[in-house]
Design a protein around this motif. Sequence first.
Motif, PDB file in Angstrom:
ATOM      1  N   THR A  39      29.276   5.439   1.564  1.00 22.98           N
ATOM      2  CA  THR A  39      28.750   5.052   0.447  1.00 22.98           C
ATOM      3  C   THR A  39      29.759   5.091  -0.880  1.00 22.98           C
ATOM      4  OG1 THR A  39      27.689   7.096  -0.017  1.00 22.98           O
ATOM      5  CG2 THR A  39      26.328   5.611   1.181  1.00 22.98           C
ATOM      6  N   ALA A  40      29.311   4.497  -1.908  1.00 29.58           N
ATOM      7  CA  ALA A  40      30.054   4.511  -3.314  1.00 29.58           C
ATOM      8  C   ALA A  40      29.741   5.908  -3.846  1.00 29.58           C
ATOM      9  CB  ALA A  40      29.702   3.465  -3.964  1.00 29.58           C
ATOM     10  N   PRO A  41      30.652   6.546  -4.685  1.00 24.29           N
ATOM     11  CA  PRO A  41      30.370   7.862  -5.305  1.00 24.29           C
ATOM     12  C   PRO A  41      29.184   7.682  -6.093  1.00 24.29           C
ATOM     13  CG  PRO A  41      32.169   6.721  -6.071  1.00 24.29           C
ATOM     14  CD  PRO A  41      31.873   5.786  -5.004  1.00 24.29           C
ATOM     15  N   ILE A  76      32.940   1.064  -9.431  1.00 26.09           N
ATOM     16  CA  ILE A  76      31.701   0.952  -8.568  1.00 26.09           C
ATOM     17  C   ILE A  76      31.060   2.079  -8.075  1.00 26.09           C
ATOM     18  CG2 ILE A  76      33.106   0.805  -6.420  1.00 26.09           C
ATOM     19  CD1 ILE A  76      30.734  -1.020  -5.210  1.00 26.09           C
ATOM     20  N   PHE A  77      29.807   2.528  -8.230  1.00 22.50           N
ATOM     21  CA  PHE A  77      29.340   3.759  -8.167  1.00 22.50           C
ATOM     22  C   PHE A  77      27.764   3.554  -8.037  1.00 22.50           C
ATOM     23  CE2 PHE A  77      29.618   3.099 -12.697  1.00 22.50           C
ATOM     24  CZ  PHE A  77      28.205   3.741 -13.048  1.00 22.50           C
ATOM     25  N   THR A  78      27.031   4.816  -7.720  1.00 22.75           N
ATOM     26  CA  THR A  78      25.609   4.820  -7.263  1.00 22.75           C
ATOM     27  C   THR A  78      24.906   5.727  -8.617  1.00 22.75           C
ATOM     28  OG1 THR A  78      25.827   6.377  -5.491  1.00 22.75           O
ATOM     29  CG2 THR A  78      25.760   4.169  -5.041  1.00 22.75           C
ATOM     30  N   ILE A  79      23.845   5.241  -8.893  1.00 23.65           N
ATOM     31  CA  ILE A  79      22.888   5.994  -9.877  1.00 23.65           C
ATOM     32  C   ILE A  79      21.455   6.202  -9.142  1.00 23.65           C
ATOM     33  CG2 ILE A  79      24.155   5.464 -11.893  1.00 23.65           C
ATOM     34  CD1 ILE A  79      21.833   3.642 -12.527  1.00 23.65           C
ATOM     35  N   LYS A  80      20.820   7.162  -9.421  1.00 24.17           N
ATOM     36  CA  LYS A  80      19.376   7.353  -8.892  1.00 24.17           C
ATOM     37  C   LYS A  80      18.398   6.665 -10.154  1.00 24.17           C
ATOM     38  CE  LYS A  80      19.802  10.891  -5.311  1.00 24.17           C
ATOM     39  NZ  LYS A  80      18.966  11.706  -4.907  1.00 24.17           N
ATOM     40  N   LEU A  81      17.603   5.895  -9.671  1.00 27.30           N
ATOM     41  CA  LEU A  81      16.494   5.425 -10.619  1.00 27.30           C
ATOM     42  C   LEU A  81      15.449   6.005  -9.882  1.00 27.30           C
ATOM     43  CD1 LEU A  81      17.650   1.864 -11.017  1.00 27.30           C
ATOM     44  CD2 LEU A  81      17.888   3.684 -12.580  1.00 27.30           C
ATOM     45  N   VAL A  83      13.962   8.266  -7.289  1.00 25.30           N
ATOM     46  CA  VAL A  83      14.764   8.747  -6.011  1.00 25.30           C
ATOM     47  C   VAL A  83      15.456   7.707  -5.199  1.00 25.30           C
ATOM     48  CG1 VAL A  83      12.979  10.816  -5.942  1.00 25.30           C
ATOM     49  CG2 VAL A  83      12.622   8.639  -4.659  1.00 25.30           C
ATOM     50  N   GLN A  84      15.370   6.609  -5.692  1.00 24.10           N
ATOM     51  CA  GLN A  84      15.948   5.454  -4.848  1.00 24.10           C
ATOM     52  C   GLN A  84      17.442   5.330  -5.596  1.00 24.10           C
ATOM     53  OE1 GLN A  84      14.871   3.377  -2.560  1.00 24.10           O
ATOM     54  NE2 GLN A  84      13.121   4.749  -2.644  1.00 24.10           N
ATOM     55  N   ARG A  85      18.337   4.979  -4.836  1.00 17.15           N
ATOM     56  CA  ARG A  85      19.844   4.984  -5.299  1.00 17.15           C
ATOM     57  C   ARG A  85      20.002   3.458  -5.699  1.00 17.15           C
ATOM     58  NH1 ARG A  85      24.007   7.971  -1.270  1.00 17.15           N
ATOM     59  NH2 ARG A  85      25.141   7.046  -2.901  1.00 17.15           N
ATOM     60  N   ALA A  86      20.805   3.185  -6.662  1.00 20.69           N
ATOM     61  CA  ALA A  86      21.112   1.881  -6.965  1.00 20.69           C
ATOM     62  C   ALA A  86      22.629   1.794  -7.073  1.00 20.69           C
ATOM     63  CB  ALA A  86      20.199   1.538  -8.382  1.00 20.69           C
ATOM     64  N   LEU A  87      23.232   0.583  -6.703  1.00 25.68           N
ATOM     65  CA  LEU A  87      24.815   0.389  -6.935  1.00 25.68           C
ATOM     66  C   LEU A  87      24.940  -0.154  -8.169  1.00 25.68           C
ATOM     67  CD1 LEU A  87      27.238   0.548  -5.364  1.00 25.68           C
ATOM     68  CD2 LEU A  87      26.776  -1.960  -4.762  1.00 25.68           C
TER      69      LEU A  87
END
Length: 169
Positions: A39-41, A76-81, A83-87
Amino acid sequence: MDYFHSVTATSTVAIIAFPLLFLFSFLWISRGNTNSKKTAPEAGGAWPIIGHLRLLGGPQPPHISLANMADKYGRIFTIKLGVQRALVVSNWEVAKECLTINDKAFATRPNLACAELMGYHKAMIGFAPYGPHWRQMRKFTTIELLSNHRLNLLKHVRESEVKASLQQL
């Protein structure tokens, strides 16, 4: 009077139950998503339940906060909205690749209980998984609902709704 009290009690239960239902479904889904795919960081600074929402609702506008995160973590990275991860994709070449070459992977939606219960068994376009139904709904939406001709035809409705909302405020 008795009808009024029952409606008030029902609305109070709904106001309390729906956020709890969403929280429970998010926690249940996030606990089961432990796969070993690359996955993306993920950006740092997420809080346990709200994730990165506090960073997006801070003193800076969300796009500035996301741009600062992109400078720190890459394009490109992920954040948490919650508890769901978003790219998050901050490069147009990568975004084009996501929306053209890998569009099937990005068209799928997470399997949420709220989408099943409140979204007519995932029949609405926002909750539908990728497949023939989703493609047909997308085609209908872009041609019939969001075409320039249709938007111009219904312009007066949007204007009257904005005026009515402003008058109520």
